[in-house]
Design a protein around this motif. Sequence first.
Motif, mmCIF file in Angstrom:
data_model
loop_
_atom_site.group_PDB
_atom_site.id
_atom_site.type_symbol
_atom_site.label_atom_id
_atom_site.label_comp_id
_atom_site.label_asym_id
_atom_site.label_seq_id
_atom_site.Cartn_x
_atom_site.Cartn_y
_atom_site.Cartn_z
ATOM 1 N N TYR A 20 0.858 -1.190 0.000
ATOM 2 C CA TYR A 20 0.000 0.000 0.000
ATOM 3 C C TYR A 20 0.886 1.229 0.000
ATOM 4 O O TYR A 20 1.895 1.278 0.707
ATOM 5 N N VAL A 27 3.752 0.516 2.670
ATOM 6 C CA VAL A 27 3.585 -0.550 3.670
ATOM 7 C C VAL A 27 3.391 -1.867 2.925
ATOM 8 O O VAL A 27 2.508 -1.980 2.074
ATOM 9 N N ALA A 29 1.908 -5.127 3.071
ATOM 10 C CA ALA A 29 0.900 -5.839 3.877
ATOM 11 C C ALA A 29 1.020 -7.354 3.675
ATOM 12 O O ALA A 29 0.812 -8.126 4.605
ATOM 13 N N PRO A 48 -0.986 -11.697 14.437
ATOM 14 C CA PRO A 48 -1.047 -10.456 15.210
ATOM 15 C C PRO A 48 -1.717 -9.330 14.416
ATOM 16 O O PRO A 48 -1.814 -9.410 13.186
ATOM 17 N N SER A 49 -2.135 -8.302 15.124
ATOM 18 C CA SER A 49 -2.726 -7.130 14.483
ATOM 19 C C SER A 49 -1.740 -6.560 13.460
ATOM 20 O O SER A 49 -0.558 -6.421 13.747
ATOM 21 N N GLY A 50 -2.249 -6.284 12.253
ATOM 22 C CA GLY A 50 -1.400 -5.711 11.220
ATOM 23 C C GLY A 50 -0.582 -6.729 10.445
ATOM 24 O O GLY A 50 0.244 -6.376 9.611
ATOM 25 N N SER A 51 -0.806 -8.030 10.709
ATOM 26 C CA SER A 51 0.008 -9.061 10.046
ATOM 27 C C SER A 51 -0.429 -9.326 8.607
ATOM 28 O O SER A 51 0.257 -10.053 7.879
ATOM 29 N N GLY A 52 -1.587 -8.789 8.202
ATOM 30 C CA GLY A 52 -2.006 -8.939 6.813
ATOM 31 C C GLY A 52 -3.240 -9.807 6.602
ATOM 32 O O GLY A 52 -3.575 -10.149 5.461
ATOM 33 N N LYS A 53 -3.952 -10.146 7.664
ATOM 34 C CA LYS A 53 -5.104 -11.059 7.553
ATOM 35 C C LYS A 53 -6.195 -10.499 6.638
ATOM 36 O O LYS A 53 -6.680 -11.195 5.749
ATOM 37 N N SER A 54 -6.577 -9.238 6.895
ATOM 38 C CA SER A 54 -7.650 -8.656 6.072
ATOM 39 C C SER A 54 -7.194 -8.520 4.625
ATOM 40 O O SER A 54 -7.973 -8.768 3.699
ATOM 41 N N THR A 55 -5.947 -8.144 4.458
ATOM 42 C CA THR A 55 -5.420 -7.996 3.093
ATOM 43 C C THR A 55 -5.447 -9.345 2.378
ATOM 44 O O THR A 55 -5.820 -9.429 1.200
ATOM 45 N N HIS A 207 -9.665 -13.519 15.376
ATOM 46 C CA HIS A 207 -8.701 -13.290 16.456
ATOM 47 C C HIS A 207 -8.893 -14.308 17.562
ATOM 48 O O HIS A 207 -8.160 -14.308 18.541
HETATM 49 N N1 LIG Z 1 -5.621 0.700 2.529
HETATM 50 C C1 LIG Z 1 -4.468 0.680 3.182
HETATM 51 N N2 LIG Z 1 -3.569 1.658 3.019
HETATM 52 C C2 LIG Z 1 -2.391 1.643 3.666
HETATM 53 N N3 LIG Z 1 -1.995 0.669 4.491
HETATM 54 C C3 LIG Z 1 -2.849 -0.356 4.689
HETATM 55 C C4 LIG Z 1 -4.125 -0.402 4.062
HETATM 56 N N4 LIG Z 1 -4.753 -1.536 4.461
HETATM 57 C C5 LIG Z 1 -3.904 -2.148 5.310
HETATM 58 N N5 LIG Z 1 -2.763 -1.453 5.439
HETATM 59 C C6 LIG Z 1 -1.592 -1.836 6.257
HETATM 60 O O1 LIG Z 1 -1.201 -3.134 5.885
HETATM 61 C C7 LIG Z 1 -0.828 -3.917 7.028
HETATM 62 C C8 LIG Z 1 -1.714 -5.158 7.108
HETATM 63 O O2 LIG Z 1 -3.050 -4.745 7.380
HETATM 64 P P1 LIG Z 1 -4.262 -5.775 7.547
HETATM 65 O O3 LIG Z 1 -5.498 -4.955 7.782
HETATM 66 O O4 LIG Z 1 -4.271 -6.716 6.416
HETATM 67 O O5 LIG Z 1 -3.837 -6.533 8.883
HETATM 68 P P2 LIG Z 1 -4.704 -7.452 9.856
HETATM 69 O O6 LIG Z 1 -3.843 -8.604 10.207
HETATM 70 O O7 LIG Z 1 -6.023 -7.733 9.257
HETATM 71 O O8 LIG Z 1 -4.860 -6.500 11.126
HETATM 72 P P3 LIG Z 1 -5.985 -6.468 12.286
HETATM 73 O O9 LIG Z 1 -5.902 -7.778 13.013
HETATM 74 O O10 LIG Z 1 -5.508 -5.342 13.156
HETATM 75 O O11 LIG Z 1 -7.303 -6.206 11.641
HETATM 76 C C9 LIG Z 1 -0.958 -2.975 8.227
HETATM 77 O O12 LIG Z 1 0.308 -2.434 8.505
HETATM 78 C C10 LIG Z 1 -1.915 -1.909 7.740
HETATM 79 O O13 LIG Z 1 -1.686 -0.686 8.401
#
Ligand SMILES: Nc1ncnc2c1ncn2[C@@H]1O[C@H](COP(=O)(O)OP(=O)(O)OP(=O)(O)O)[C@@H](O)[C@H]1O
Length: 248
Positions: A20, A27, A29, A48-55, A207
């Motif tokens: 991103y 970043v 992801a 962990p939070s921010g590890s990329g799950k949603s991505t 989670h």
């Molecule tokens: N649209 C975006 N623009 C910039 N950075 C992004 C965007 N979406 C996600 N990120 C970054 O990419 C990384 C992975 O994000 P992601 O949401 O996939 O993590 P996650 O594991 O789902 O987190 P959580 O458990 O906190 O929901 C994070 O550092 C986040 O800040």
Amino acid sequence: MVAGTVTADAVRLEAVRKVYGSGGGAVTALDGVTVSLRRGAFTAVMGPSGSGKSTFLHCAAGLDRPTSGRVLLGDTDLSRLKENALTELRRQRIGFVFQAYNLLPSLTVRQNITLPLEFAGAEADQGWLREVVHRVGVADRLDHRPAELSGGQQQRVAIARALVTRPDVLLADEPTGALDTRTGGNVLRLLRDLVDSVGQTVLMVTHDPVAASHAHNVLFLADGRLAGELVAPTPAQVVERMTRLGEW
Ligand SMILES: Nc1ncnc2c1ncn2[C@@H]1O[C@H](COP(=O)(O)OP(=O)(O)OP(=O)(O)O)[C@@H](O)[C@H]1O
């Protein structure tokens, strides 16, 4: 591959990278993730939070395009599809369930469930519709409005809506996040039952180690990379892995 054969994988990510932004603010992801989801498997994704799950989930769903690498839904390479075709594919071949049920309050349960068919301009397969509402346990609530249902029942309706098109894969993002433990447990058993009985492929981000333990296997992400897998996970094993990843 021989023409006409069907791959055993419902979804495959190949060397998927997602960055991103650009320059100093970029970043990463997802950082080169290769993974296959077998047809009829129930897979949980933790990390962990921010590890990329949603991505990961968004890339698998064709909601987000990888910066490099590719995503295959069955034999279809999503990276080759234009936006319209991708939207069509999501409507017909992917079911979504979110933490917020996203039901339309003015529609009945029946209308909410059949909405994806309306969008696709498709007729309901009445036999499948009956099976779905029976399996999710809302057959006696079809003429009610969502506000007249409990949270667990609303999530069951959302699951029925996600299943009505017989999707190749059902993607769930924290599906029990808004439910109490007992109701959440019922929803998770329902998902597992759909996998075991009708062979539905399910990918769930969570989670919650107990939620993850309902899956066949758990994939762990850390810093955008695959950091391990557990097969037939117990909650204690999941907690132990997450602790090692520095989450707790
Ligand atoms: N649209 C975006 N623009 C910039 N950075 C992004 C965007 N979406 C996600 N990120 C970054 O990419 C990384 C992975 O994000 P992601 O949401 O996939 O993590 P996650 O594991 O789902 O987190 P959580 O458990 O906190 O929901 C994070 O550092 C986040 O800040």
